[in-house]
Design an enzyme around this catalytic site. Structure first.
Site, mmCIF file in Angstrom:
data_model
loop_
_atom_site.group_PDB
_atom_site.id
_atom_site.type_symbol
_atom_site.label_atom_id
_atom_site.label_comp_id
_atom_site.label_asym_id
_atom_site.label_seq_id
_atom_site.Cartn_x
_atom_site.Cartn_y
_atom_site.Cartn_z
ATOM 1 N N GLY A 87 0.068 -1.355 -0.143
ATOM 2 C CA GLY A 87 0.064 0.221 0.332
ATOM 3 C C GLY A 87 0.371 1.646 0.082
ATOM 4 O O GLY A 87 2.133 1.539 -0.667
ATOM 5 N N SER A 88 -0.094 2.229 0.818
ATOM 6 C CA SER A 88 0.890 3.320 1.119
ATOM 7 C C SER A 88 2.292 3.390 1.238
ATOM 8 O O SER A 88 3.497 4.468 1.522
ATOM 9 C CB SER A 88 -0.234 4.331 1.217
ATOM 10 O OG SER A 88 -0.958 4.596 0.330
#
Length: 688
Positions: A329-330
């Site tokens: 993810g981020s």
């Protein structure tokens, strides 16, 4: 005339008699010669061989199994030790009717169904002349009861054996692993190895974790004793002995109090956390949840407990920190930013307009909620977690340049930690796809596949160990170390200590200016970004990045709604962080499966880990309860000194009933958790 005839007959008779006498004499002479020759052969030429065989019939060499080495944490807290207990054992070669003997034994000592099943399995796996336990860990009363009737049970005896014990139960189980009875395949491998003699009399071997990886050091050296035996096979006296050498003491880098606190903070949730000292590569915490009690396996896990562990949807036997792979993810964005800076693909002051979506061909790549951030530079792209910024960056860099820049951080490759079974994860490239897929249409890399990689989705899948190791490298400015769990190995006889070498790996050569910029942005995340609420009031500075990763994909025009999904299909919560900012001494990566935004579940755990590691504080009872439920932000209540908190778990030998240690002991199959990937959804962009 008649007289002459009689004389001739007499002479003929005497001649025949002399012939027979000579033949008899020759026969006796030859016989005695053969006997003499045989005696010479046996007494002279075969003396040594026959003397040895005769001595072997009189003398038995018995192995003495060494004490298995202790395992302790970095502060000397015992994590694995041994205790002595009595076992009731049957020698099948001596007993005529096993079933009848077991039935009669059950009237003296309680023998349960699980005991019988285990004995049957051991009988099938072992050899007929081996002594096999029918009951373990007898009480003093049971020992006395059998001893009084021992004469009724030839071939049955009581032995004192050492049992492995894990005093803290489930805490750190995935690190420690466990020992179990040597199975057929392991026995064959040992028999063919150079170490076969050292395992004579040994029934147990390390199966997982540190117990498996450091089996050679923990086992010790088997001793022996020579005893004179009677014709009935009983020992008469001991002739000589060579004592065993106990196994080495293993000191881990793990802080078991920190480990216990993290496991408590996870509660019943699934996930993993790895914390590393960036200055040395020492692993400070290695958590996989849910966990299991390794004491269950020591003497053979019963079928019900095995079924419960093996068939659980939560997979407690899976070491998620080592074998569970997740889209980052981020949390991937800081590494993308560093790659852009190192290659010159993007200046830190370049402004990208974030309107909430990124259009590539006929496909729309979205941010969470489709709300834009407006103009963003590199600093703001990390602090506010802009998806559009990294969609465009990934498109500019291309998959192979991303692979070239990010692979040195350890993504998509084994870290080399001192545990068996580590997986590689996936950092994709065009070469990786050609190698992975068989059909030509699957092997082709499509430009649209590159876009999602920029925000840590798509094919990206890494372990928390890889994420923590990569962040430790970034936190230290590019200096790399191989993660390790063992600090020291001590010979308990000579007290010589072998400190495990932690020589630095070649540095990545990151620009200090670029490192400072990314560090500043990660600090901004904790001050004005997605984890600001969690780190509110912290007396130290840290850098971090939240992440939300998909567990399942959704269609392009479909909105994500966690309430409409089963719990196991919801997003994962991730956070990577290091502290203190100025001189990092701890870097971690944490995932809480299916828990949603990184700021809501993963970041609060990281904050409390830093409070412990940097300030020596343990959260309040109220705060622990809220964090376990995923309802905490900044700590509440009055924190407690970490050193004053007692360790949970069972201290000392685990109490066992007659049936609790019996049953079959299948080995947990090594399984890799591969989280499903789907269209990118992004991070909690607008959740401060």
């Amino acid at each position: 005339m008649a007289g002459v005839t009689e004389l001739k007959n007499l002479e003929a008779e005497l001649g025949r008699f002399r012939g027979r006498l000579l033949a008899a004499a020759l026969f006796v002479l030859i016989g005695f010669s053969l006997v003499a020759a045989r005696l010479v052969w046996l007494q002279v030429y075969k003396y040594e061989e026959l003397a040895t065989r005769a001595e072997a019939n009189r003398i038995a060499v018995l192995p003495i199994v060494p004490n298995r080495g202790l395992v302790v944490d970095r502060n000397g807290i015992v994590l694995a030790n041994n205790f002595s207990a009595y076992t009731l054992e049957i020698n099948p070669a001596v007993v005529d009717d096993l079933e009848a003997t077991i039935e009669r034994l059950s009237t003296v000592v309680e023998i349960g169904t699980r005991d019988r099943r285990r004995f049957k399995r051991l009988l099938e796996e072992g050899k007929s002349f081996e002594s096999l336990p029918i009951r373990t860990k007898l009480s003093d009363e049971e020992v006395a009861r059998f001893t009084a009737r021992r004469f009724l049970f030839p071939g049955v005896e009581i032995k004192a054996r050492l049992f492995r014990n894990y005093p803290l139960g489930e805490i750190g189980a995935h690190v420690l692993g466990y020992i179990g009875r040597i199975n057929t395949a392991e026995k064959e491998a040992l028999d063919e190895s150079d170490n076969a003699a050292n395992y004579r009399g040994t029934d147990y071997i390390g199966k997982l974790g540190i117990e498996q990886r450091y089996e050679a050091e923990l086992h010790g050296i088997t001793g022996f004793e020579e005893v004179e035996i009677s014709a009935g096979g009983r020992a008469v006296r001991r002739l000589r002995s060579n004592p065993p050498v106990p196994g080495h003491k293993i000191t881990l880098s793990i802080d078991i109090r920190l480990q216990a606190m993290i496991e408590e903070l996870f509660g019943d949730r699934r996930g993993a956390l790895v914390a590393i000292d960036p200055r040395s590569g020492e692993v400070l915490a290695f958590v996989s949840k849910p966990t299991f009690d390794p004491n269950l396996f020591v003497d053979g896990i019963d079928a019900d407990s095995w079924r419960e562990l093996n068939e659980s949807i939560d997979k407690p036997l899976l070491n998620r920190a080592l074998r569970g792979t997740y889209p980052p993810g981020s949390t991937f964005k800081p590494f993308m930013a560093m790659a852009a800076l190192q290659t010159g693909k993007r200046d830190p002051h370049t402004i990208i307009f974030d309107g909430g979506t990124f259009q590539f061909g006929n496909h729309t790549f979205r941010s969470h909620g489709d709300h834009g951030l407006g103009p963003v530079d590199m600093y703001r792209s990390i602090v506010k977690s802009s998806n559009v910024y990294y969609y465009s960056l990934a498109n500019e860099m291309g998959v192979d340049l991303m692979y070239e820049q990010l692979s040195p951080f350890g993504f998509g490759r084994k870290t080399g930690i001192d545990l068996e079974g580590e997986v590689t994860g996936v950092l994709p490239s065009t070469a990786w796809k050609r190698k992975t897929y068989r059909r030509p249409e699957q092997q082709k890399w499509y430009a649209g596949e590159t876009i999602s990689l920029g925000i840590g989705q798509g094919y990206n899948n890494f372990t928390m160990l890889q994420m923590a190791s990569a962040l430790a490298t970034l936190a230290s400015g590019g200096q790399r170390f191989k993660p390790s769990l063992v600090r020291e190995i001590e010979d308990v006889v000579t007290h010589e200590k072998q400190t495990i070498s932690r020589d630095a790996l070649p540095s990545l050569g990151l620009s200090p200016e670029h490192v400072a910029l990314v560090h500043h942005a990660l600090y901004g995340v904790t001050q004005e970004g997605t984890s600001a609420r969690v780190f509110q009031g912290a007396s130290y500075k840290s850098g971090g990045k939240t992440g939300t990763a998909q567990a399942v994909g959704i269609w392009q025009n479909e909105k994500y709604d966690a309430r409409k999904l089963e719990e196991h299909k919801r997003d994962h919560s991730l956070y990577i962080a290091f502290a203190p900012l100025e001189a990092p001494s701890i870097a971690l990566a944490v995932v809480v499966e299916n828990a949603g935004f990184g700021s809501e579940a993963a970041a609060p755990i990281a904050r409390r880990v830093f409070d412990y590691a940097v300030l020596g504080l343990y959260p309040s009872v109220e705060d622990v309860a809220l964090t376990r439920q995923g309802k905490s932000s900044a700590p509440v209540g009055k924190p407690r000194p970490a050193s004053a908190i007692p360790l949970p778990g069972v201290m000392g030998p685990v109490p066992q009933g007659p049936d609790s240690a019996a049953g079959a002991q299948p080995e947990p199959a090594a399984r890799e958790l591969r989280v499903a990937r789907g269209p990118a959804r992004g991070d909690e962009t607008h959740r401060p």
